[in-house]
Design a protein around this motif. Structure first.
Motif, PDB file in Angstrom:
ATOM      1  N   ARG A 132       0.840  -1.197   0.000  1.00 27.53           N
ATOM      2  CA  ARG A 132       0.000   0.000   0.000  1.00 27.53           C
ATOM      3  C   ARG A 132       0.877   1.249   0.000  1.00 27.53           C
ATOM      4  O   ARG A 132       1.669   1.470   0.931  1.00 27.53           O
ATOM      5  N   GLU A 134       1.922   5.398   0.013  1.00 28.82           N
ATOM      6  CA  GLU A 134       1.540   6.615   0.724  1.00 28.82           C
ATOM      7  C   GLU A 134       1.662   7.785  -0.249  1.00 28.82           C
ATOM      8  O   GLU A 134       2.664   7.911  -0.952  1.00 28.82           O
ATOM      9  N   TYR A 136       2.669  11.169  -1.658  1.00 28.76           N
ATOM     10  CA  TYR A 136       3.794  12.044  -1.334  1.00 28.76           C
ATOM     11  C   TYR A 136       3.572  13.460  -1.869  1.00 28.76           C
ATOM     12  O   TYR A 136       3.675  14.419  -1.130  1.00 28.76           O
ATOM     13  N   SER A 202       6.981   3.050   1.853  1.00 30.58           N
ATOM     14  CA  SER A 202       7.860   2.962   3.025  1.00 30.58           C
ATOM     15  C   SER A 202       8.048   1.537   3.521  1.00 30.58           C
ATOM     16  O   SER A 202       9.034   1.239   4.201  1.00 30.58           O
TER      17      SER A 202
END
Length: 232
Positions: A132, A134, A136, A202
């Motif tokens: 998944r 994120e 940015y 990440s």
């Protein structure tokens, strides 16, 4: 139907003045890079270049990317398993623009188009990275032509390139979405918008490197690399 001047914001605090100056310098450098690219290429400092140490000319970079992609095109079973072609990352969907999506000018609200583009970009990155992502940043959005209620819109998404973020140390995935107005009756289509999003993954140390399958894709990749320098 034309651009109009708006009131300028006046920074008051030191923090606001610093922020305004930073954005102004960024804008000036981006224009300079674009102008340099139009005159034969852009020199890019090594630590800012996502794929190449030292510095490079855009034509040299395009040639290098196409050379790296040849094994994937001609000998896929023997090619580097950490690399993938842009075409392998594609996703697309279509939708009819509805009356509830219109703005005060009876055109489709730009924010709605951006939301649809973001959703497919997120899905594209999710499928590409296997984790998944994120959000940015929005790297760039181009509004090329208005969209009317009833238009059939097609959203085509693909990963343009990946690199490791300098500040985050995590893989960054650059996804471009091209929104087109399709007119089946006349067998025509035209681009209304291009959206460029950057996602961070990440939870993974690395993601696969994306390579172009043709000259057009290579040019788009290098153009985005150059344009994105100021935002990294």
């Amino acid at each position: 139907g034309k651009a109009t001047a708006i009131n300028r914001l006046e920074p008051e605090t030191e923090a606001e003045k610093k922020s305004f100056l930073a954005v102004e310098l960024k804008s000036q450098r981006r224009k300079a890079l674009r102008k340099a690219a139009e005159h034969g290429g852009s020199k890019i400092v090594g630590q800012h270049a996502p794929h190449h140490p030292g510095f490079f000319d855009s034509k040299v970079m395009i040639k290098m990317l196409l050379t790296q992609a040849r094994p994937l095109l001609e000998m896929p079973c023997l090619a580097d398993p950490t690399c993938v072609l842009v075409d392998s990352t594609r996703a697309s969907n279509s939708t009819i623009m509805q009356p509830q999506q219109r703005n005060m000018l009876n055109r489709v609200f730009g924010g709605f188009l951006m939301r649809r583009a973001y959703e497919i970009a997120f899905s594209t990155c999710y499928l590409f990275a296997g984790a998944r992502p994120e959000f940015y940043q929005v790297a760039r959005v181009d509004f090329l032509s208005p969209v009317d209620v009833g238009d059939l819109m097609r959203f085509d998404s693909a990963v343009l390139y990946t690199h490791t973020g300098q500040e985050t140390g995590a893989p960054h995935v650059h996804v471009q979405v091209v929104a087109s107005i399709c007119r089946p009756e006349s067998v025509q289509s035209s681009i209304s918008n291009t959206f460029n999003f950057v996602f961070r993954v990440s939870s993974k140390p690395t993601v696969r490197k994306v390579l172009p399958a043709n000259l057009d894709q290579a040019k788009r990749m290098v153009d985005r690399m150059t344009a994105d320098l100021e935002d990294e």
